[in-house]
Design a protein around this motif. Structure first.
Motif, PDB file in Angstrom:
ATOM      1  N   VAL A  28       0.852  -1.184   0.000  1.00  0.00           N
ATOM      2  CA  VAL A  28       0.000   0.000   0.000  1.00  0.00           C
ATOM      3  C   VAL A  28       0.893   1.241   0.000  1.00  0.00           C
ATOM      4  CG1 VAL A  28      -1.850   1.211   1.215  1.00  0.00           C
ATOM      5  CG2 VAL A  28      -1.760  -1.290   1.275  1.00  0.00           C
ATOM      6  N   ALA A  29       0.757   2.059  -1.028  1.00  0.00           N
ATOM      7  CA  ALA A  29       1.610   3.239  -1.174  1.00  0.00           C
ATOM      8  C   ALA A  29       1.531   4.154   0.042  1.00  0.00           C
ATOM      9  CB  ALA A  29       1.229   4.007  -2.437  1.00  0.00           C
ATOM     10  N   GLU A  30       0.336   4.380   0.553  1.00  0.00           N
ATOM     11  CA  GLU A  30       0.156   5.285   1.689  1.00  0.00           C
ATOM     12  C   GLU A  30       0.703   4.716   3.000  1.00  0.00           C
ATOM     13  OE1 GLU A  30      -3.564   7.306   2.168  1.00  0.00           O
ATOM     14  OE2 GLU A  30      -3.817   7.510   0.009  1.00  0.00           O
ATOM     15  N   LEU A  31       1.100   3.472   2.979  1.00  0.00           N
ATOM     16  CA  LEU A  31       1.754   2.869   4.149  1.00  0.00           C
ATOM     17  C   LEU A  31       3.254   2.745   3.889  1.00  0.00           C
ATOM     18  CD1 LEU A  31      -0.824   0.045   5.032  1.00  0.00           C
ATOM     19  CD2 LEU A  31      -0.507   2.253   6.181  1.00  0.00           C
ATOM     20  N   ASP A  32       3.758   3.646   3.066  1.00  0.00           N
ATOM     21  CA  ASP A  32       5.180   3.652   2.689  1.00  0.00           C
ATOM     22  C   ASP A  32       5.592   2.345   2.027  1.00  0.00           C
ATOM     23  OD1 ASP A  32       5.525   6.259   3.691  1.00  0.00           O
ATOM     24  OD2 ASP A  32       5.922   5.473   5.705  1.00  0.00           O
ATOM     25  N   GLY A  33       4.677   1.781   1.246  1.00  0.00           N
ATOM     26  CA  GLY A  33       4.975   0.567   0.501  1.00  0.00           C
ATOM     27  C   GLY A  33       4.887  -0.712   1.307  1.00  0.00           C
ATOM     28  N   ARG A  34       4.436  -0.607   2.548  1.00  0.00           N
ATOM     29  CA  ARG A  34       4.292  -1.805   3.381  1.00  0.00           C
ATOM     30  C   ARG A  34       2.942  -2.470   3.103  1.00  0.00           C
ATOM     31  NH1 ARG A  34       5.586   1.186   8.957  1.00  0.00           N
ATOM     32  NH2 ARG A  34       4.274   2.650   7.851  1.00  0.00           N
ATOM     33  N   THR A  35       2.864  -3.732   3.453  1.00  0.00           N
ATOM     34  CA  THR A  35       1.587  -4.426   3.402  1.00  0.00           C
ATOM     35  C   THR A  35       0.825  -4.128   4.692  1.00  0.00           C
ATOM     36  OG1 THR A  35       2.369  -6.427   4.492  1.00  0.00           O
ATOM     37  CG2 THR A  35       2.624  -6.330   2.078  1.00  0.00           C
ATOM     38  N   VAL A  36      -0.429  -4.485   4.718  1.00  0.00           N
ATOM     39  CA  VAL A  36      -1.233  -4.328   5.935  1.00  0.00           C
ATOM     40  C   VAL A  36      -0.605  -5.125   7.069  1.00  0.00           C
ATOM     41  CG1 VAL A  36      -3.471  -4.863   6.979  1.00  0.00           C
ATOM     42  CG2 VAL A  36      -3.378  -3.805   4.714  1.00  0.00           C
ATOM     43  N   VAL A  37      -0.214  -6.341   6.789  1.00  0.00           N
ATOM     44  CA  VAL A  37       0.379  -7.213   7.810  1.00  0.00           C
ATOM     45  C   VAL A  37       1.668  -6.597   8.355  1.00  0.00           C
ATOM     46  CG1 VAL A  37       1.408  -9.489   8.211  1.00  0.00           C
ATOM     47  CG2 VAL A  37      -0.717  -9.292   6.899  1.00  0.00           C
ATOM     48  N   GLN A  38       2.510  -6.069   7.490  1.00  0.00           N
ATOM     49  CA  GLN A  38       3.751  -5.434   7.933  1.00  0.00           C
ATOM     50  C   GLN A  38       3.457  -4.198   8.784  1.00  0.00           C
ATOM     51  OE1 GLN A  38       5.391  -4.819   4.041  1.00  0.00           O
ATOM     52  NE2 GLN A  38       6.864  -6.513   4.262  1.00  0.00           N
ATOM     53  N   ALA A  39       2.515  -3.392   8.330  1.00  0.00           N
ATOM     54  CA  ALA A  39       2.171  -2.178   9.069  1.00  0.00           C
ATOM     55  C   ALA A  39       1.646  -2.513  10.462  1.00  0.00           C
ATOM     56  CB  ALA A  39       1.161  -1.354   8.277  1.00  0.00           C
ATOM     57  N   LEU A  40       0.797  -3.523  10.551  1.00  0.00           N
ATOM     58  CA  LEU A  40       0.298  -3.944  11.860  1.00  0.00           C
ATOM     59  C   LEU A  40       1.438  -4.411  12.757  1.00  0.00           C
ATOM     60  CD1 LEU A  40      -2.951  -5.877  10.869  1.00  0.00           C
ATOM     61  CD2 LEU A  40      -2.834  -3.798  12.270  1.00  0.00           C
ATOM     62  N   ALA A  41       2.338  -5.191  12.198  1.00  0.00           N
ATOM     63  CA  ALA A  41       3.468  -5.711  12.978  1.00  0.00           C
ATOM     64  C   ALA A  41       4.384  -4.593  13.464  1.00  0.00           C
ATOM     65  CB  ALA A  41       4.267  -6.709  12.136  1.00  0.00           C
ATOM     66  N   GLU A  42       4.428  -3.509  12.717  1.00  0.00           N
ATOM     67  CA  GLU A  42       5.285  -2.379  13.086  1.00  0.00           C
ATOM     68  C   GLU A  42       4.567  -1.367  13.976  1.00  0.00           C
ATOM     69  OE1 GLU A  42       7.082  -0.813   9.530  1.00  0.00           O
ATOM     70  OE2 GLU A  42       7.845  -2.781   8.979  1.00  0.00           O
ATOM     71  N   GLY A  43       3.332  -1.680  14.350  1.00  0.00           N
ATOM     72  CA  GLY A  43       2.619  -0.834  15.292  1.00  0.00           C
ATOM     73  C   GLY A  43       1.851   0.328  14.717  1.00  0.00           C
ATOM     74  N   VAL A  44       1.645   0.327  13.408  1.00  0.00           N
ATOM     75  CA  VAL A  44       0.838   1.388  12.803  1.00  0.00           C
ATOM     76  C   VAL A  44      -0.606   1.205  13.276  1.00  0.00           C
ATOM     77  CG1 VAL A  44       0.025   2.377  10.618  1.00  0.00           C
ATOM     78  CG2 VAL A  44       2.361   1.479  10.797  1.00  0.00           C
ATOM     79  N   PRO A  45      -1.256   2.287  13.721  1.00  0.00           N
ATOM     80  CA  PRO A  45      -2.638   2.163  14.203  1.00  0.00           C
ATOM     81  C   PRO A  45      -3.584   1.632  13.118  1.00  0.00           C
ATOM     82  CG  PRO A  45      -1.732   4.295  14.809  1.00  0.00           C
ATOM     83  CD  PRO A  45      -0.744   3.646  13.870  1.00  0.00           C
ATOM     84  N   ALA A  46      -4.514   0.788  13.534  1.00  0.00           N
ATOM     85  CA  ALA A  46      -5.466   0.185  12.597  1.00  0.00           C
ATOM     86  C   ALA A  46      -6.245   1.245  11.830  1.00  0.00           C
ATOM     87  CB  ALA A  46      -6.415  -0.747  13.344  1.00  0.00           C
ATOM     88  N   LYS A  47      -6.576   2.343  12.466  1.00  0.00           N
ATOM     89  CA  LYS A  47      -7.321   3.414  11.796  1.00  0.00           C
ATOM     90  C   LYS A  47      -6.508   4.015  10.649  1.00  0.00           C
ATOM     91  CE  LYS A  47     -10.092   7.476  12.817  1.00  0.00           C
ATOM     92  NZ  LYS A  47     -10.600   8.339  13.889  1.00  0.00           N
ATOM     93  N   THR A  48      -5.227   4.200  10.863  1.00  0.00           N
ATOM     94  CA  THR A  48      -4.338   4.720   9.821  1.00  0.00           C
ATOM     95  C   THR A  48      -4.255   3.729   8.665  1.00  0.00           C
ATOM     96  OG1 THR A  48      -3.052   5.923  11.466  1.00  0.00           O
ATOM     97  CG2 THR A  48      -1.978   5.506   9.348  1.00  0.00           C
TER      98      THR A  48
END
Length: 64
Positions: A28-48
């Motif tokens: 996902v571009a808006e997640l700096d190219g991370r996947t949802v799973v990666q973003a969750l693992a890195e602590g990005v808030p679910a709302k973001t």
């Protein structure tokens, strides 16, 4: 938003089977190219994450 709500929304829009695959493989571009799973693992808030997914999937405004 809790992580369970994020998964519920993903399942509703992508289907129960495909949501997990998409979340693990789609960058996902808006997640700096991370996947949802990666973003969750890195602590990005679910709302973001949901807002980024919403934009990537071009969902209607009412789904934001």
């Amino acid at each position: 938003m809790k992580e369970t709500e994020l998964w519920n929304r993903l399942n509703r829009h992508l289907g129960d089977s495909y949501a997990r695959v998409w979340a693990a493989e789609y960058n996902v571009a808006e997640l700096d190219g991370r996947t949802v799973v990666q973003a969750l693992a890195e602590g990005v808030p679910a709302k973001t994450i949901w807002r980024a997914v919403w934009a990537a999937l071009e969902l209607p405004a009412r789904e934001r």
